[in-house]
Design an enzyme around this catalytic site. Structure first.
Site, mmCIF file in Angstrom:
data_model
loop_
_atom_site.group_PDB
_atom_site.id
_atom_site.type_symbol
_atom_site.label_atom_id
_atom_site.label_comp_id
_atom_site.label_asym_id
_atom_site.label_seq_id
_atom_site.Cartn_x
_atom_site.Cartn_y
_atom_site.Cartn_z
ATOM 1 N NE ARG A 45 36.400 93.542 55.043
ATOM 2 C CZ ARG A 45 35.723 92.512 53.750
ATOM 3 N NH1 ARG A 45 35.075 91.666 54.272
ATOM 4 N NH2 ARG A 45 35.861 93.068 52.648
ATOM 5 C CG ASP A 154 24.675 84.770 52.195
ATOM 6 O OD1 ASP A 154 25.055 85.221 51.153
ATOM 7 O OD2 ASP A 154 25.202 85.012 53.301
#
Ligand SMILES: C[S@@+](CC[C@H](N)C(=O)[O-])C[C@H]1O[C@@H](n2cnc3c(N)ncnc32)[C@H](O)[C@@H]1O
Length: 293
Positions: A45, A154
């Site tokens: 990633r 979030d």
């Protein structure tokens, strides 16, 4: 083939020290615990970011995210390392329980003048809070006028923005009961891939407020919640952090409020006494003295 965690033969591979520094930053910023087996995932990633920034390798990347100038990259790193997988009506038994046990009580209280708030904590791209909104509208089409609201939060501002827009692939709505979706979503322009898209209609969006919030930071709430969904979020934290957040949930809810956790998540030693068993991975805030949230 060289695995990313082996002694770095090439500068672009991630060594144990760089992995440890990245794991420490992620834990400090987001409470997320990274096991050493995740080295390949971290490499996968972040390698593109290391290249895009023109850095020499992961050690230089660690220097950057630990520096004052690297604050924006640190946030980007946290976003890149979090998992945002979600679905409409994921773990559907929770929505059955919500419709059967929780919403009738909250709607009745709201009709009697006590409006309710439901928190979707770790809401990702919005499928979870909109699933709650669809259930609510089915029971009370006037939910907005009654003052019932869903707060969707979030850590990652990009997923929060996606939720706010409320546009999804039409096929993503397939797990949702047709009767609940009918008339609640409208056709949206297809994306670059040409696939059909739907947008949450005004009545659905009016019920949900999206905000960025870090669960391991301060919670700026002025009122207690009547239900909390925090599913498939705590699983990424270590046990003490999980239990601390759960204990704070108890302090942030009204007595009788229901807490929904993910299928593989459980209460810990500090939080278990504060909740009674509700259903499958759902818990009811009991009358024990609430700790400060
Ligand atoms: C796997 S998704 C779960 C989404 C949804 N609750 C569900 O069950 O479908 C986990 C979400 O938790 C968020 N998250 C991770 N750490 C967080 C933190 N410290 N504070 C708030 N959200 C966090 C991630 O950004 C991600 O969107």
């Amino acid at each position: 083939m060289t695995l990313p965690f082996e002694t770095p033969a090439k500068r672009r591979e991630i060594g144990p020290e760089a992995f440890g520094r990245i794991a420490a930053s992620l834990r400090r910023e987001a409470g997320i615990a990274l096991a050493p087996e995740k080295a390949a995932l971290v490499h996968g990633r972040l390698a593109r970011r290391v290249r895009a920034l023109g850095l020499d390798g992961f050690d230089a990347y660690c220097d950057l995210i630990e520096s004052r100038e690297g604050a924006a990259e640190l946030r980007a790193m946290v976003n890149a390392l979090t998992t945002n997988v979600t679905r409409f009506f994921r773990e559907p038994h929770h929505f059955d329980e919500l419709r059967r046990e929780t919403l009738p009580r909250l709607v009745a209280a709201a009709r009697a003048g006590a409006p309710a708030t439901i928190w979707s904590a770790g809401c990702s791209t919005g499928e979870e809070p909109y699933s709650i909104a669809l259930c609510l509208l089915d029971l009370a089409p006037d939910a907005a006028a009654l003052g019932i609201r869903i707060l969707a939060t979030d850590l990652n501002p990009e997923v929060v923005e996606t939720g706010r827009k409320g546009v999804y692939l039409a096929e993503a709505l397939e797990p949702a009961p047709g009767a609940l979706v009918r008339g609640r979503f409208e056709t949206a322009p297809p994306g670059p891939d040409g696939a059909p898209r739907l947008r949450a209609g005004e009545a659905v969006r009016a019920l949900v407020a999206f905000k960025r919030l870090n669960l391991v930071g301060p919670w700026p709430f002025t009122r207690a919640f009547d239900a909390i969904f925090c599913r498939n979020v705590l699983i990424y934290f270590d046990s003490p952090t999980q239990d601390d957040v759960l204990r704070r949930f108890a302090g942030a809810t009204t007595e009788g409020a229901r807490l929904f956790l993910g299928n593989s998540e459980r209460l810990g030693p500090a939080s278990a006494p504060l909740f009674d068993r509700g259903g499958v991975t759902s818990y009811i805030r009991n009358a024990k003295p609430a700790p400060a949230a």
